[in-house]
Enzyme design. Structure first.
Site, mmCIF file in Angstrom:
data_model
loop_
_atom_site.group_PDB
_atom_site.id
_atom_site.type_symbol
_atom_site.label_atom_id
_atom_site.label_comp_id
_atom_site.label_asym_id
_atom_site.label_seq_id
_atom_site.Cartn_x
_atom_site.Cartn_y
_atom_site.Cartn_z
ATOM 1 N N ASN A 1 -2.540 19.329 2.624
ATOM 2 C CA ASN A 1 -3.235 19.301 3.573
ATOM 3 C C ASN A 1 -3.362 19.046 4.402
ATOM 4 O OD1 ASN A 1 -4.659 16.319 3.967
ATOM 5 N ND2 ASN A 1 -6.262 17.392 2.707
ATOM 6 N N SER B 1 -7.437 4.700 4.289
ATOM 7 C CA SER B 1 -7.061 4.525 3.332
ATOM 8 C C SER B 1 -7.408 2.441 3.362
ATOM 9 C CB SER B 1 -5.758 4.176 2.623
ATOM 10 O OG SER B 1 -5.332 5.368 2.234
ATOM 11 N N LYS C 1 5.505 2.043 8.150
ATOM 12 C CA LYS C 1 3.954 2.896 9.026
ATOM 13 C C LYS C 1 3.020 1.510 9.297
ATOM 14 C CE LYS C 1 3.595 6.449 6.497
ATOM 15 N NZ LYS C 1 3.238 7.200 5.503
ATOM 16 N N LYS D 1 0.704 -1.022 -0.193
ATOM 17 C CA LYS D 1 0.531 0.455 0.306
ATOM 18 C C LYS D 1 0.791 1.249 -0.294
ATOM 19 C CE LYS D 1 -3.713 2.204 0.120
ATOM 20 N NZ LYS D 1 -3.805 2.818 -0.144
ATOM 21 N N LYS E 1 5.257 2.326 -2.814
ATOM 22 C CA LYS E 1 5.168 3.733 -3.034
ATOM 23 C C LYS E 1 5.429 4.267 -4.645
ATOM 24 C CE LYS E 1 4.057 7.608 -0.336
ATOM 25 N NZ LYS E 1 3.590 7.901 0.272
#
Length: 429
Positions: free
Chosen positions: A220, A357, A93, A69, A105
């Site tokens: 953001n 997510s 993470k 992911k 990534k």
């Protein structure tokens, strides 16, 4: 002497902290090598009829815990080295917050601001064509990152579905709500960091209304963490973007700053009451000056590598909450630690985005649509549990928060790798 690359820096930190987790050499060795790295040249037909080529990357670093992911960024500085480092951090993470994902990534070396909307859509779709067999709901699930957004994710999902002739909303997260996106995804990264910051403040027995915060980066993540902290009484005394920074001892109204930035593309010290805005007294400072302000909490929320051994000596903040990926280089860790500064590391502080997510992926796979309250409640539960696990290990083991976060993550990954058999197992048979 050549400057150490971002990936080399990430590996040095990994090897240093892995020794604290008492991992078997085979486990450490597995984590030093990306599982798969793919580079593609994307042809793009420009609006004037010419054709240009852009370098694109995707790294699937480790899938011990599940499908990989990670986001896709469009930025002029994207390169293979950066993508590998970011995918390694994503691996850690996901393990820290207990998600059934490995790390990945991707990115394209491009300045998206120089593309027309049509060129941007064609580039987004070209990326998926280039990596159509490298991503998938059970293999690797991309998401937005720097200079990508929900609309771009929607284009990418549509292209994947066209290529594979199937409905696959679970192949991409961070999509528009209408295309299967999750409520709460827009502020998830900032909200996760906010929740970690609140827990830190509680552990330190600080008073919310006494807290002075500087936020380096007003995208953001920076905007939402500043907004949420201001709402509970913290004073946001400094804000910056790529053009510079502003400082006011009396603090800023974050919503007014954000609205002004959307209109003028600049950060200005303003306060707005409905349609009436006035300039408030403030000073223009540099990003470097912001990092060295005498504040309670410093929040680096821009790009990696902003705090080095050269400027770490100037840091005066009592605590640092990393929203950016890798804002503190490994070379600066000892300096920061020697000052007694608590650092909530990126692999914990900015995990809110990947956590929501994950919630989106679960909703897509189950044909569900969670309420905003449910998403935020589940996020709060995940983030606070992860923070407390890290804090407890830090306190009982005499580790920094970064060390504790890595130890927690590496031990989870290690248990999975060891379950499949390591050298010790095969030698004792």
């Amino acid at each position: 002497m050549t400057q150490q690359s971002t990936f080399e820096d990430a590996l040095f930190r990994l090897k240093s902290l892995a020794s604290l987790a008492d991992l078997k050499p085979e486990v450490i060795e597995a984590l030093l090598h990306p599982k798969q790295m793919l580079e593609v040249s994307l042809p793009l037909r420009m609006d004037d009829g010419s054709k240009k080529y852009f370098s694109a990357y995707r790294c699937r670093y480790n899938n011990a815990l599940g499908p990989t992911k990670g986001g896709i960024r469009f930025h002029p500085n994207v390169n293979q080295d950066e993508v590998k480092a970011l995918s390694l951090w994503m691996t850690i993470k996901c393990a820290v917050v207990g998600l059934p994902f490995g790390g990945a990534k991707g990115g394209v070396t491009v300045n998206p601001k120089q593309l027309s909307p049509m060129e941007l859509e064609r580039l987004s779709r070209a990326y998926v064509r280039g990596f159509a067999d490298f991503i998938g709901p059970h293999l690797d699930i991309p998401a937005p990152d720097v200079y990508t957004n929900a609309r771009i994710m929607g284009w990418m999902m549509a292209e994947y579905e066209s290529i594979h002739r199937t409905h696959a909303p679970d192949v991409i997260t961070g999509k528009p709500i209408e295309l299967g996106g999750s409520l709460g995804r827009d502020d998830a990264t900032g909200r996760g960091a906010y929740l970690c910051t609140l827990e830190l403040i509680k552990k330190m027995n600080w008073t919310l209304t006494d807290i002075r915060v500087a936020v380096q980066g007003f995208g953001n993540g920076g905007y939402h963490v500043a907004r949420l902290l201001q709402q509970v009484g913290c004073k946001i005394v400094a804000i910056s973007d790529s053009q510079g920074a502003i400082y006011s001892e009396n603090g800023f109204d974050i919503e007014s700053l954000w609205e002004e930035k959307q209109q003028s593309k600049q950060i200005k010290g303003v306060y707005c009451n409905d349609s009436i805005c006035e300039i408030i007294e403030h000073s223009a400072i540099t990003n470097e000056q912001l990092l060295s302000l005498d504040v309670d909490i410093l929040i680096p929320a821009a790009l990696e590598g902003v705090i080095t051994k050269h400027n770490a000596v100037n840091i005066k903040a009592k605590a640092i909450v990393e929203i950016a990926n890798g804002p503190i280089l490994f070379e600066a860790d000892d300096i920061i630690n020697s000052k007694g500064i608590h650092v909530v590391p990126d692999v914990l502080a900015n995990a809110g985005g990947v956590t929501v997510s994950y919630f989106e992926w679960v909703q897509n796979r189950g044909g569900q649509s969670w309420s905003l309250e449910q998403v935020q409640s589940q996020l709060k539960e995940k983030m606070i549990a992860a923070f407390n696990d890290v804090w407890t290990l830090s306190e009982t083991g005499g580790h920094t928060l970064r060390e504790a976060a890595y130890i927690c993550a590496l031990r989870k990954i290690s248990r999975v790798i060891e379950a499949q058999g390591t050298r010790q197992y095969f030698l004792t048979r």
